[in-house]
Design a protein around this motif. Sequence first.
Motif, short mmCIF file in Angstrom:
data_model
loop_
_atom_site.label_atom_id
_atom_site.label_comp_id
_atom_site.label_asym_id
_atom_site.label_seq_id
_atom_site.Cartn_x
_atom_site.Cartn_y
_atom_site.Cartn_z
N GLN A 69 -53.19 63.47 16.35
CA GLN A 69 -52.19 62.40 16.35
C GLN A 69 -51.96 61.87 17.76
O GLN A 69 -51.86 60.65 17.96
CB GLN A 69 -50.87 62.91 15.78
CG GLN A 69 -50.90 63.17 14.31
CD GLN A 69 -49.64 63.86 13.81
OE1 GLN A 69 -48.82 64.33 14.58
NE2 GLN A 69 -49.52 63.94 12.49
N SER A 91 -45.78 50.56 15.24
CA SER A 91 -45.11 51.84 14.99
C SER A 91 -45.74 52.50 13.78
O SER A 91 -45.79 51.92 12.70
CB SER A 91 -43.62 51.60 14.75
OG SER A 91 -42.98 52.82 14.46
N GLU A 124 -45.75 56.31 11.74
CA GLU A 124 -45.18 57.64 11.64
C GLU A 124 -46.27 58.68 11.78
O GLU A 124 -47.34 58.55 11.19
CB GLU A 124 -44.48 57.83 10.29
CG GLU A 124 -43.21 57.02 10.14
CD GLU A 124 -42.47 57.37 8.87
OE1 GLU A 124 -42.44 58.55 8.50
OE2 GLU A 124 -41.96 56.42 8.24
N ASP A 125 -46.01 59.69 12.60
CA ASP A 125 -46.97 60.77 12.78
C ASP A 125 -46.60 61.93 11.87
O ASP A 125 -46.21 63.00 12.31
CB ASP A 125 -46.98 61.22 14.24
CG ASP A 125 -47.65 60.23 15.15
OD1 ASP A 125 -48.49 59.47 14.67
OD2 ASP A 125 -47.33 60.22 16.35
N ASN A 126 -46.76 61.71 10.56
CA ASN A 126 -46.39 62.75 9.60
C ASN A 126 -47.55 63.13 8.68
O ASN A 126 -47.34 63.85 7.72
CB ASN A 126 -45.17 62.32 8.79
CG ASN A 126 -45.41 61.04 8.04
OD1 ASN A 126 -46.51 60.48 8.03
ND2 ASN A 126 -44.38 60.53 7.38
#
Length: 84
Positions: free
Chosen positions: A58, A78, A80-82
Motif C-alpha cells: 500500500q 484519495s 482508502e488503504d483497507n
Amino acid sequence: MAMSMYTASVPPLIRCLNNLAGILEKGAAHAESQGIDPSALINFRLLPDTFPLSKQVQIASAVARKGVARLAGMDAPSIEDNEA
C-alpha cells in the motif's frame, strides 16, 4: 541535456511497481506450490518492527500515486488503504 520531471520519475516508478507485481506473483506461486495459505505471506513481517507485506505494498503504491500527482501540481486521488 535537460530531463523532464516526468522522465526522471514516472518510468522508474512504473518499473518498480512492475517489479513488485512480479515479486508478489512469484510469492503467490510459491505459496500455492508449497500448500501455504497466501494470507500468511500477506500478513508476514520480515522483522517485528516492520509493517506487514500488505501495508508495504500500500505504501509503495501511495508513494507512486501521490508523488506523480504532486509533480503534476494536482491533489492525489484519495484511496482508502483497507484492501487485503
